[in-house]
Design an enzyme around this catalytic site. Structure first.
Site, PDB file in Angstrom:
ATOM      1  N   ASP A 298      26.886  93.743  59.739  1.00  0.00           N
ATOM      2  CA  ASP A 298      26.227  93.951  58.451  1.00  0.00           C
ATOM      3  C   ASP A 298      25.597  95.334  58.284  1.00  0.00           C
ATOM      4  OD1 ASP A 298      24.585  93.088  60.465  1.00  0.00           O
ATOM      5  OD2 ASP A 298      23.650  91.466  59.339  1.00  0.00           O
TER       6      ASP A 298
ATOM      7  N   HIS B 107      18.045  84.804  64.790  1.00  0.00           N
ATOM      8  CA  HIS B 107      16.721  84.683  64.151  1.00  0.00           C
ATOM      9  C   HIS B 107      16.019  83.366  64.521  1.00  0.00           C
ATOM     10  CE1 HIS B 107      17.299  88.231  61.791  1.00  0.00           C
ATOM     11  NE2 HIS B 107      18.308  87.749  61.098  1.00  0.00           N
TER      12      HIS B 107
ATOM     13  N   HIS C 231      19.916  93.341  61.404  1.00  0.00           N
ATOM     14  CA  HIS C 231      18.582  92.731  61.363  1.00  0.00           C
ATOM     15  C   HIS C 231      18.108  92.461  62.786  1.00  0.00           C
ATOM     16  CE1 HIS C 231      20.733  91.459  57.618  1.00  0.00           C
ATOM     17  NE2 HIS C 231      19.632  91.967  57.079  1.00  0.00           N
TER      18      HIS C 231
ATOM     19  N   ASP D 117      23.382  93.632  65.399  1.00  0.00           N
ATOM     20  CA  ASP D 117      23.259  93.147  64.022  1.00  0.00           C
ATOM     21  C   ASP D 117      22.216  94.035  63.326  1.00  0.00           C
ATOM     22  OD1 ASP D 117      23.697  90.304  62.327  1.00  0.00           O
ATOM     23  OD2 ASP D 117      21.802  91.313  61.889  1.00  0.00           O
TER      24      ASP D 117
END
Lengths: 322, 225
Positions: free
Chosen positions: A255, A129, A168, A166
């Site tokens: 996740d 991120h 996200h 991931d």
């Protein structure tokens, strides 16, 4: 099928980045990952790699000098967050982030020198991120982006393929390479209308010279194994077969597991194995097996041991399912 | 939420004595579909749209100005001959909700924004409204959407907002679907954080039902008879 020489980057100093109470990105994540791999009897089969502090020159290949300096100052002045309340930090965070980058670059060297075929980098803090000049979503330095730039500049690798599973979207990685046709960024993640960080829509495909070298597959909440099989086969495999990366880097996030409460995607443990086997095969087909997996998210302390164990077994090319 | 804050201020305008071909060129260069027509004192006297232009050009000339120049009848056409006079306008102190409802009602793509003296101050188009509502939704910033089912009674929203605020989480926006099921509403807080597991558990602990987003997605699909 022969066994692979697999590296495992792990260092006790990665536990020093303390996010305080009520934060999911905790040092225990790495401890249970190590335990899971050890319980599988895999440690003797792995080439252990220790962290080294990154040369700032390589961090600057991605991040602005102002940002790096600001991170250092914020951290050493004892502030508890940076840029967003999400990014909890302690006085060790800056050094730990440099050790994460340095460890990953060390791993790149070992793969490029043919000391190892592939590797799993169990690092903290995560990176995907992190933007050029902004900390986001528990991330400070974009480990995988720095690795990609290092491969280009130090090792003259023409084409780097990044796969980010991931749950996200890796906004930082995408933005850093969106204009660069020599780095293909593929991400599959929970749909941005429902999940952090709100980017990674299907129409984001890169820009200028890099148009067509970014690909995003958003997955709706509640979807799981079946949809991932369909999308990965439909989107990732043909894109990489066409791009033919000389090196594959993976943003590994666990996740999306159904027991991980950071998302509403419902993957089984077995689905993560299938995804990684697919990526392993892409590396066999295009990058002479060269593949480096770098940890991003994954917060279920109950599931991380088995997920990490299976992940490393696949890198070692051990059969999981008869 | 006033029109003055969301409108486009640098307006591309045209004079009444300009030609239709000039209007066509201006709209093509700026990728717009509406040109307010003003007099020498900046007073709005009409609007010309791409549709007005298209309707007076021979079909094969629409994309080809050189072709149109050969048609003398077309080349001589003035803006004042084709513009809409007394166009619908909106005031800078009207709200963007007014603009939204009016655009829906009148089925137009843009309104010139005109002050009390009749002077042109800006233009507000569907594009400007979309930008304003994207801002209101908060989706330009990173965050996570929650979907909470609540009883329709006073004070529910306060409890939810307090619970989330206590966690130190900022709001991007909150949307409410007023009618969900019998006596139920659905509340959609957009939270500017990735760190949502704790607040989700807290809301569940308070007795709220967190909707599986896919449930309401499926509800919205057309039902097969």
């Amino acid at each position: 099928m022969t066994m692979k020489k697999t590296g495992f980057l792990f260092d006790q100093r990665y536990l020093l980045h303390d996010t305080g109470p009520y934060h999911p990105e905790v040092p225990e994540r790495l401890q249970v990952i190590y335990q899971g791999i050890e319980d599988g009897g895999l440690i003797p089969k792995l080439r252990m790699i220790a962290a080294v502090r990154a040369d700032l020159k390589w961090v600057e290949a991605v991040h602005s000098v102002d940002y790096i300096r600001r991170f250092e100052e914020v951290c050493f002045s004892g502030q508890s967050t940076m840029d967003s309340p999400d990014n909890r930090m302690c006085t060790e965070t800056y050094e730990t982030a440099l050790l994460a980058v340095g460890g990953v670059l060390q791993t790149v060297d070992l793969v490029m020198q043919n000391e190892i075929d592939n590797a799993f980098c169990a690092v903290r803090p995560p990176g995907h991120h992190a933007e050029v000049s902004e900390a986001m979503g528990f991330c400070y330095f974009n480990n995988i982006a720095i690795a990609a730039r290092y491969l280009q500049q130090q090792w003259k690798i023409p084409k780097v393929g990044i796969i980010d599973f991931d749950v996200h979207h890796g906004n930082g990685t995408q933005h850093i390479f969106e204009k660069d046709p020599s780095v293909f960024y593929y991400s599959i993640h929970q749909h941005p209308s429902f999940a952090y960080p709100g980017t990674g829509r299907e129409f984001e495909k890169g820009s200028v010279d890099g148009y067509g070298f970014t690909k995003n597959t958003p997955v709706l909440p509640g979807q799981g194994d079946e949809e991932y099989r369909h999308y990965v086969t439909r989107d990732l495999v043909p894109a990489f077969d066409h791009f033919k990366p000389d090196m594959i880097l993976v943003s590994t996030g666990f996740d999306g597991h159904r027991d991980d409460d950071m998302s509403d995607v419902k993957l089984s443990t077995g689905a993560f194995s299938w995804i990684m086997e697919t990526i392993f095969q892409l590396a066999e087909d295009h990058s002479k097996g060269k593949l480096i997996s770098i940890l991003e998210g994954g917060y279920s302390l109950k599931r991380l041991p088995e997920l990490a164990r299976n992940h490393v077994r696949i890198l070692l090319n051990e059969h999981i399912y008869p | 939420m006033f029109v003055s804050r969301s409108m486009t201020i640098k307006v591309v305008t045209i004079q009444p004595d300009a030609t239709v071909l000039e209007a066509q060129e201006l709209m093509a260069i700026h990728q717009i579909r509406h040109l307010p027509v003003i007099d020498a004192e900046d007073r709005l006297i009409g609007v010309v749209t791409d549709r007005d232009v298209r309707s007076v050009l021979p079909y094969d000339c629409y994309k080809n100005p050189d072709c149109a120049k050969e048609h003398e009848s077309v080349a001589g056409l003035k803006i004042k001959d084709v513009m809409a006079v007394e166009p619908l306008t909106i005031s800078p102190s009207d709200t963007i909700q007014d603009a939204l409802l009016l655009i829906q009602k009148k089925r137009v793509g843009a309104f010139p924004v005109v002050d009390d003296t009749g002077k042109l101050k800006g233009i507000i188009s569907v594009r400007d409204l979309l930008r304003a509502f994207t801002n209101v939704l908060g989706i330009g910033e990173p965050g996570t959407l929650l979907c909470i089912l609540v009883e329709e009674k006073i004070g529910q929203m306060k409890k939810i907002v307090d619970a989330i605020t206590e966690e130190g989480i900022s709001f991007g926006s909150i949307l409410v679907a007023r009618y969900w099921e019998e006596d139920k509403r659905a509340v959609f807080p957009y939270l500017l954080t990735q760190n949502i597991s704790r607040v989700k558990k807290k809301l569940q602990g308070m007795g709220y039902t967190l909707l599986e987003p896919m449930d309401w997605y499926l509800d919205q699909l057309p039902k097969h008879e």
